[in-house]
Design a protein around this motif. Structure first.
Motif, short mmCIF file in Angstrom:
data_model
loop_
_atom_site.label_atom_id
_atom_site.label_comp_id
_atom_site.label_asym_id
_atom_site.label_seq_id
_atom_site.Cartn_x
_atom_site.Cartn_y
_atom_site.Cartn_z
N ILE A 35 4.78 -5.73 -2.87
CA ILE A 35 3.92 -4.72 -2.22
C ILE A 35 4.73 -3.91 -1.22
CG2 ILE A 35 1.94 -4.41 -0.69
CD1 ILE A 35 0.64 -6.79 -2.06
N PHE A 36 5.64 -4.56 -0.49
CA PHE A 36 6.45 -3.83 0.48
C PHE A 36 7.33 -2.80 -0.21
CE2 PHE A 36 10.45 -3.36 2.84
CZ PHE A 36 9.96 -2.79 3.99
N PHE A 37 7.98 -3.17 -1.31
CA PHE A 37 8.85 -2.22 -1.99
C PHE A 37 8.05 -1.09 -2.64
CE2 PHE A 37 12.06 -5.71 -1.91
CZ PHE A 37 12.96 -5.04 -1.09
N VAL A 38 6.85 -1.37 -3.13
CA VAL A 38 5.98 -0.31 -3.64
C VAL A 38 5.64 0.66 -2.51
CG1 VAL A 38 3.68 0.18 -4.57
CG2 VAL A 38 5.07 -1.63 -5.57
N PHE A 39 5.35 0.11 -1.33
CA PHE A 39 5.07 0.94 -0.16
C PHE A 39 6.25 1.84 0.18
CE2 PHE A 39 5.74 1.37 4.43
CZ PHE A 39 4.66 2.18 4.76
N VAL A 40 7.46 1.28 0.17
CA VAL A 40 8.65 2.07 0.50
C VAL A 40 8.87 3.17 -0.52
CG1 VAL A 40 11.16 1.96 0.72
CG2 VAL A 40 9.76 0.23 1.82
N VAL A 41 8.70 2.87 -1.81
CA VAL A 41 8.88 3.88 -2.86
C VAL A 41 7.86 5.01 -2.69
CG1 VAL A 41 8.66 4.28 -5.34
CG2 VAL A 41 10.00 2.35 -4.50
N LEU A 42 6.60 4.65 -2.46
CA LEU A 42 5.58 5.68 -2.27
C LEU A 42 5.83 6.50 -1.02
CD1 LEU A 42 2.36 3.75 -3.35
CD2 LEU A 42 3.60 5.51 -4.62
N LEU A 43 6.33 5.88 0.02
CA LEU A 43 6.67 6.61 1.25
C LEU A 43 7.78 7.64 0.98
CD1 LEU A 43 6.48 6.99 4.36
CD2 LEU A 43 8.28 5.27 4.52
N VAL A 44 8.81 7.23 0.28
CA VAL A 44 9.92 8.15 -0.03
C VAL A 44 9.44 9.29 -0.91
CG1 VAL A 44 12.12 8.33 -1.25
CG2 VAL A 44 11.72 6.42 0.30
N ILE A 45 8.62 8.99 -1.92
CA ILE A 45 8.08 10.05 -2.78
C ILE A 45 7.24 11.02 -1.97
CG2 ILE A 45 6.46 10.50 -4.67
CD1 ILE A 45 7.48 7.90 -5.96
N SER A 46 6.44 10.49 -1.06
CA SER A 46 5.60 11.34 -0.23
C SER A 46 6.44 12.23 0.69
CB SER A 46 4.66 10.46 0.61
OG SER A 46 3.93 11.24 1.51
N LEU A 47 7.48 11.67 1.27
CA LEU A 47 8.34 12.47 2.15
C LEU A 47 9.07 13.56 1.39
CD1 LEU A 47 9.83 9.68 4.43
CD2 LEU A 47 8.11 11.38 5.04
#
Length: 58
Positions: free
Chosen positions: A34-46
């Motif tokens: 879940i943490f790595f999914v969060f990081v990937v989605l954060l980077v995509i959003s940025l």
């Protein structure tokens, strides 16, 4: 989503303290995913925000 990862991490720590190794390992694995999914989605959003962002109005 980050709160879910922290929740599973706390569950893993509590389970490890009480000696439930299988549950602790599973909860830690879920927290990591879940943490790595969060990081990937954060980077995509940025990146998406930077690409479609507007420049300064001069």
């Amino acid at each position: 989503m980050l709160s879910w990862a922290l929740t599973f991490l706390v569950i893993a720590i509590i389970a490890a303290v009480f000696g439930f190794g299988g549950i602790a390992g599973t909860a830690a694995g879920i927290a990591k995913i879940i943490f790595f999914v969060f990081v990937v989605l954060l980077v995509i959003s940025l990146i998406a925000n930077a690409v479609r962002g507007k420049g300064p109005n001069v």
